[in-house]
Design a protein around this motif. Structure first.
Motif, PDB file in Angstrom:
ATOM      1  N   GLY A  82     -72.991  64.485  47.939  1.00  0.00           N
ATOM      2  CA  GLY A  82     -73.100  64.040  49.321  1.00  0.00           C
ATOM      3  C   GLY A  82     -71.777  63.512  49.814  1.00  0.00           C
ATOM      4  N   SER A  83     -71.646  63.410  51.121  1.00  0.00           N
ATOM      5  CA  SER A  83     -70.409  62.939  51.722  1.00  0.00           C
ATOM      6  C   SER A  83     -70.255  61.430  51.530  1.00  0.00           C
ATOM      7  CB  SER A  83     -70.391  63.276  53.216  1.00  0.00           C
ATOM      8  OG  SER A  83     -71.482  62.637  53.860  1.00  0.00           O
ATOM      9  N   TYR A 100     -75.558  71.376  54.178  1.00  0.00           N
ATOM     10  CA  TYR A 100     -75.830  70.103  53.515  1.00  0.00           C
ATOM     11  C   TYR A 100     -74.596  69.444  52.908  1.00  0.00           C
ATOM     12  CZ  TYR A 100     -80.785  71.136  53.947  1.00  0.00           C
ATOM     13  OH  TYR A 100     -82.032  71.426  54.443  1.00  0.00           O
ATOM     14  N   LEU A 101     -73.634  70.269  52.496  1.00  0.00           N
ATOM     15  CA  LEU A 101     -72.500  69.715  51.758  1.00  0.00           C
ATOM     16  C   LEU A 101     -71.205  69.727  52.540  1.00  0.00           C
ATOM     17  CD1 LEU A 101     -73.319  71.310  48.288  1.00  0.00           C
ATOM     18  CD2 LEU A 101     -73.906  69.040  49.127  1.00  0.00           C
ATOM     19  N   VAL A 104     -78.825  66.385  46.430  1.00  0.00           N
ATOM     20  CA  VAL A 104     -77.955  66.169  47.585  1.00  0.00           C
ATOM     21  C   VAL A 104     -78.527  65.025  48.413  1.00  0.00           C
ATOM     22  CG1 VAL A 104     -76.945  67.199  49.646  1.00  0.00           C
ATOM     23  CG2 VAL A 104     -77.345  68.617  47.624  1.00  0.00           C
ATOM     24  N   GLN A 121     -67.995  63.685  45.366  1.00  0.00           N
ATOM     25  CA  GLN A 121     -67.730  64.365  46.625  1.00  0.00           C
ATOM     26  C   GLN A 121     -67.123  65.742  46.374  1.00  0.00           C
ATOM     27  OE1 GLN A 121     -66.114  62.203  50.115  1.00  0.00           O
ATOM     28  NE2 GLN A 121     -66.017  60.423  48.762  1.00  0.00           N
ATOM     29  N   GLN A 160     -78.223  62.630  51.927  1.00  0.00           N
ATOM     30  CA  GLN A 160     -77.726  62.473  53.295  1.00  0.00           C
ATOM     31  C   GLN A 160     -78.329  61.194  53.848  1.00  0.00           C
ATOM     32  OE1 GLN A 160     -78.674  65.948  55.673  1.00  0.00           O
ATOM     33  NE2 GLN A 160     -76.632  66.803  55.397  1.00  0.00           N
ATOM     34  N   LYS A 200     -74.538  57.552  47.426  1.00  0.00           N
ATOM     35  CA  LYS A 200     -74.372  57.869  46.007  1.00  0.00           C
ATOM     36  C   LYS A 200     -74.025  56.624  45.195  1.00  0.00           C
ATOM     37  CE  LYS A 200     -71.045  60.844  46.497  1.00  0.00           C
ATOM     38  NZ  LYS A 200     -70.768  60.532  47.913  1.00  0.00           N
ATOM     39  N   ALA A 210     -73.148  58.598  51.954  1.00  0.00           N
ATOM     40  CA  ALA A 210     -74.475  59.200  51.789  1.00  0.00           C
ATOM     41  C   ALA A 210     -75.406  58.343  50.946  1.00  0.00           C
ATOM     42  CB  ALA A 210     -74.346  60.596  51.163  1.00  0.00           C
TER      43      ALA A 210
END
Length: 243
Positions: free
Chosen positions: A38-39, A235-236, A210, A196, A212, A44, A42
């Motif tokens: 995830g960005s 999504y990525l 994933v 990332q 978000q 993580k 997000a």
């Protein structure tokens, strides 16, 4: 199917009125490499910190080796065999490399194991052996990542979590780090990676989730997600070639 070492269900974390994680679920089977993608922002890091006991969940459950560890303090969790190499390393910069490594072994009931664990880390990361008496604050970024990973390994974990192990590192250092992770996996260590660097993570991951905005929005085998261009674009956030 291999029994899961770790099961996280509907995890939620809040910082006052702010939501760090809203609804994250994941499973980590024994011996697998699982990626958490995830960005930035997000969720993580918050997810890994909650699993490791560094932040308190507001909801959901964390089950480690069939034992509910939700909300347990970090020192109690790491002693059960679950360790985190955090983003930003969090090293004791005025202490030497060896002193930092030895601090990772403080949870071990049998201190006679420390020399063997040190030797294992120095074998995995020869650069740390060369700098064992050097202060951690003088190390390069790549060496600090090695040290953070080595310190986590000193607790002799069954599952090693790594938060952004490639962040800010030169490509050659990243390649070396992932080679080492592959070696650890072949030795039987289970890995949970927050990354990332999506393409890199999917090369090594058996399975991936994933995130978000603090939610699990997609999951699947690493190879399947790596081959799905729509997944990568939507999504990525990866740019993909148009046919």
């Amino acid at each position: 199917m291999t029994a899961p070492l770790l099961r996280v269900a509907k995890l939620a974390v809040r910082y006052g009125d702010l939501v760090g994680v809203a609804d994250v679920s994941l499973t980590v089977p024994q011996g697998a490499v699982v990626a958490l993608l995830g960005s930035n922002g997000a969720g993580k890091t918050t997810t890994l910190n909650a699993i490791a006991g560094l932040v308190a969940p507001a909801g959901g459950t964390v089950v480690w080796r069939d034992r509910d560890i939700t909300g347990k303090p970090a020192y109690a969790i790491v002693s059960t065999g679950l360790a985190l190499a955090p983003e930003g390393w969090r090293l004791f910069v005025q202490q030497t490399v060896e002193q930092n490594l030895r601090l990772g072994a403080t949870v071990l009931p049998d201190k006679k194991r420390v020399p063997a664990l040190l030797e294992r880390v120095f074998t995995l990361f020869p650069r740390l052996a060369e700098r064992r008496r050097q202060r951690a604050g003088t190390l390069s970024g790549g060496e600090r990542q090695m040290l953070a990973t080595g310190r986590a390994l000193m607790s002799d974990p069954k599952l090693l979590m790594l938060d952004e192990p490639s962040l800010g590192l030169a490509p050659a250092v990243v390649e070396s780090m992932y080679d080492t992770l592959g070696r650890l996996r072949r030795e039987g260590l289970t890995l949970l990676l927050a990354e990332q660097a999506v393409e890199l993570a999917l090369e090594v991951a058996d399975y991936a989730y994933v995130l978000q905005t603090g939610r699990t929005v997609l999951e699947g085998p690493g190879a399947q997600l790596a081959d799905d261009k729509d997944v990568q674009r939507i999504y990525l956030g990866l740019e993909t070639e148009t046919r």
